[in-house]
Design an enzyme around this catalytic site. Structure first.
Site, short mmCIF file in Angstrom:
data_model
loop_
_atom_site.label_atom_id
_atom_site.label_comp_id
_atom_site.label_asym_id
_atom_site.label_seq_id
_atom_site.Cartn_x
_atom_site.Cartn_y
_atom_site.Cartn_z
N LYS A 135 -14.95 -32.68 18.05
CA LYS A 135 -15.38 -31.51 18.83
C LYS A 135 -16.83 -31.08 18.50
O LYS A 135 -17.54 -30.61 19.38
CB LYS A 135 -14.43 -30.33 18.61
CG LYS A 135 -13.06 -30.54 19.27
CD LYS A 135 -12.20 -29.30 19.16
CE LYS A 135 -10.84 -29.55 19.81
NZ LYS A 135 -9.98 -28.36 19.81
N GLY B 189 1.87 -21.99 19.97
CA GLY B 189 0.64 -22.18 20.75
C GLY B 189 0.75 -23.18 21.89
O GLY B 189 -0.28 -23.65 22.39
N SER C 171 -1.14 -37.19 21.93
CA SER C 171 -1.67 -36.16 22.85
C SER C 171 -0.79 -35.96 24.08
O SER C 171 -0.38 -36.92 24.73
CB SER C 171 -3.08 -36.55 23.30
OG SER C 171 -3.52 -35.63 24.30
N SER D 157 -1.99 -34.19 26.59
CA SER D 157 -2.91 -33.89 27.69
C SER D 157 -2.69 -34.76 28.93
O SER D 157 -2.76 -34.25 30.06
CB SER D 157 -4.36 -34.01 27.21
OG SER D 157 -4.61 -32.99 26.28
N GLY E 11 -11.95 -21.00 10.20
CA GLY E 11 -12.51 -22.35 10.36
C GLY E 11 -12.83 -22.64 11.82
O GLY E 11 -13.08 -21.73 12.61
N GLY E 12 -12.78 -23.93 12.17
CA GLY E 12 -13.16 -24.36 13.52
C GLY E 12 -12.26 -23.76 14.60
O GLY E 12 -12.75 -23.29 15.64
N MET F 138 -1.19 -20.50 16.64
CA MET F 138 -1.87 -21.48 17.49
C MET F 138 -1.26 -22.88 17.36
O MET F 138 -1.48 -23.74 18.20
CB MET F 138 -3.38 -21.50 17.19
CG MET F 138 -4.05 -20.28 17.79
SD MET F 138 -5.75 -19.96 17.26
CE MET F 138 -6.54 -21.48 17.62
N ASP G 64 -10.65 -23.65 24.52
CA ASP G 64 -9.54 -23.29 23.62
C ASP G 64 -9.32 -21.77 23.57
O ASP G 64 -8.19 -21.29 23.71
CB ASP G 64 -9.80 -23.80 22.20
CG ASP G 64 -9.62 -25.31 22.09
OD1 ASP G 64 -8.81 -25.87 22.84
OD2 ASP G 64 -10.30 -25.92 21.24
N ARG H 110 -8.45 -16.98 3.46
CA ARG H 110 -8.31 -17.28 2.03
C ARG H 110 -9.68 -17.20 1.36
O ARG H 110 -9.84 -16.58 0.31
CB ARG H 110 -7.70 -18.69 1.91
CG ARG H 110 -7.30 -19.12 0.56
CD ARG H 110 -6.60 -20.45 0.63
NE ARG H 110 -7.42 -21.49 1.26
CZ ARG H 110 -7.04 -22.75 1.42
NH1 ARG H 110 -5.84 -23.14 1.02
NH2 ARG H 110 -7.83 -23.63 1.99
P1 ATR Z 1 -9.52 -26.07 11.83
O1 ATR Z 1 -10.52 -26.85 12.64
O2 ATR Z 1 -8.09 -26.46 12.05
O3 ATR Z 1 -9.73 -24.59 11.95
P2 ATR Z 1 -10.87 -25.92 9.31
O4 ATR Z 1 -12.18 -25.68 9.97
O5 ATR Z 1 -10.81 -26.84 8.10
O6 ATR Z 1 -9.79 -26.49 10.30
O7 ATR Z 1 -10.28 -24.47 8.89
C1 ATR Z 1 -9.02 -24.34 8.31
C2 ATR Z 1 -8.72 -22.85 8.13
O8 ATR Z 1 -7.37 -22.70 7.66
C3 ATR Z 1 -9.60 -22.16 7.12
O9 ATR Z 1 -9.77 -20.82 7.48
C4 ATR Z 1 -8.77 -22.30 5.83
O10 ATR Z 1 -9.07 -21.34 4.85
P3 ATR Z 1 -10.31 -21.56 3.82
O11 ATR Z 1 -11.55 -21.22 4.61
O12 ATR Z 1 -10.05 -20.67 2.70
O13 ATR Z 1 -10.26 -23.05 3.44
C5 ATR Z 1 -7.40 -22.02 6.40
N1 ATR Z 1 -6.36 -22.59 5.51
C6 ATR Z 1 -6.08 -23.89 5.28
N2 ATR Z 1 -5.04 -24.02 4.43
C7 ATR Z 1 -4.63 -22.74 4.12
C8 ATR Z 1 -3.60 -22.21 3.30
N3 ATR Z 1 -2.77 -23.01 2.63
N4 ATR Z 1 -3.49 -20.86 3.23
C9 ATR Z 1 -4.32 -20.05 3.90
N5 ATR Z 1 -5.32 -20.50 4.70
C10 ATR Z 1 -5.48 -21.84 4.81
#
Ligand code: ATR
Length: 294
Positions: free
Chosen positions: A72, A254, A21, A23, A139-140, A231, A109, A162
């Site tokens: 988080k 990012g 980190s 931070s 995702g998150g 990011m 964030d 995806r």
């Molecule tokens: P984070 O907290 O880093 O956002 P997460 O909640 O697991 O982690 O979300 C990961 C995101 O990256 C998701 O939108 C994922 O797509 P899916 O919802 O289809 O799983 C996306 N992601 C991860 N690997 C990917 C890849 N190889 N190509 C495209 N999108 C990807």
């Protein structure tokens, strides 16, 4: 007359792992700029011991904490009050421990991302509230930014992912807080969704590069883009930045988001705002120096 002695205020960043980190370097620089007696440390919490770690920190008089992977969501659950950004994301990266024992949770964030996007857009003669955003990922990390986009007055949000259902779900949640939005698959062209005339900012919020992948988008998005932002950050341009063929479009990693989310957390804790751009230059040098050692 006796000089008054300010007690040192303690803050931490909690994660697992946490050794990487940056931070502590960021917040120590902020405090030095403002002459504040502040101590900021890394705190490794056991994967099943986040709540106990927070309880021990509160008992020790620590004033606040940043929270990173994988805690988080838990940080949000143990808080007594949530900011609108933490409420939307159901995740928090900043905790403030109040004297009466309660915990406030915020998610800075998205605010940090918006500050960095606006800073970079200004150099192009634009403001974030004139733009529409194409966000890759649902995702998150992506959901942590949506409330901030709404507060910043972004014209429209397109979420491409995806897994299409997750993109549509996040877009619906954005619309529920009055941010015009739509969701689709990664190959969706801009003609489906965009707001004619509003400059496009492309933001990669997917975690694809952790696995060495790059999400493949319809090329028309990059034709329309005024700024491409990943990011993720690294000493060298990230795989997503390198995948952009249109070299005329400004691309950013990012690191600015990292420093500016820290600036927002620092404001939440102390009510004071350091010069984050001064810190960003130092953190960029630190990142380069670290990569040369490896
Ligand atoms: P984070 O907290 O880093 O956002 P997460 O909640 O697991 O982690 O979300 C990961 C995101 O990256 C998701 O939108 C994922 O797509 P899916 O919802 O289809 O799983 C996306 N992601 C991860 N690997 C990917 C890849 N190889 N190509 C495209 N999108 C990807």
């Amino acid at each position: 007359m006796t000089a008054s002695i300010c007690p040192v205020e303690r803050y931490v960043v909690i994660g697992n792992p946490i050794a990487h980190s940056m931070s502590p370097a960021i917040h120590t620089d902020f405090a030095a700029q403002l002459g504040l007696p502040l101590q900021y440390e890394r705190m490794l919490a056991p994967l099943d011991g986040f709540a106990q770690t927070v309880a021990a920190l509160k008992a020790a008089g620590v004033k606040g904490a940043n929270v990173t992977v994988p805690f988080k969501l838990e940080a949000c659950l143990l808080a007594d009050a949530l900011s609108p950004a933490a409420q939307f994301a159901q995740a928090a990266n900043t905790l403030k421990f109040l004297p009466e024992g309660t915990v406030l949770a915020d998610n800075t964030d998205g605010g940090g991302l918006c500050r960095d996007l606006d800073r970079q857009l200004r150099t192009l003669g634009l403001r974030l509230n004139q733009c529409q955003i194409l966000m890759v990922g649902a995702g998150g990390a992506a959901s942590g930014c949506v409330a901030a986009f709404q507060s910043a007055g972004v014209q429209h949000l397109t979420v491409l992912n995806r897994t299409v259902t997750k993109a549509r779900g996040l877009a619906q949640r954005a619309e529920a807080i009055d941010l015009p939005a739509a969701g689709g698959g990664l190959d969706t062209p801009p003609s489906h969704f965009d707001v004619p005339g509003a400059p496009v900012v492309v933001v990669n919020a997917s975690s694809s590069s952790l696995k060495g992948d790059v999400p493949v988008l319809h090329p028309d998005w990059f034709e329309r883009a005024v700024l491409v932002y990943d990011m993720m950050y690294a000493a060298q341009p990230t795989p997503f930045m390198r995948s952009i063929r249109n070299v005329e479009t400004p691309c950013s990693d990012g690191l600015g988001m990292l420093v500016l989310q820290a600036q927002l957390a620092f404001e939440v804790w102390t009510g004071q705002s350091p010069n984050a751009l001064e810190t960003l230059i130092k953190v960029r040098q630190l990142l380069l120096a670290k990569s040369k050692k490896q």
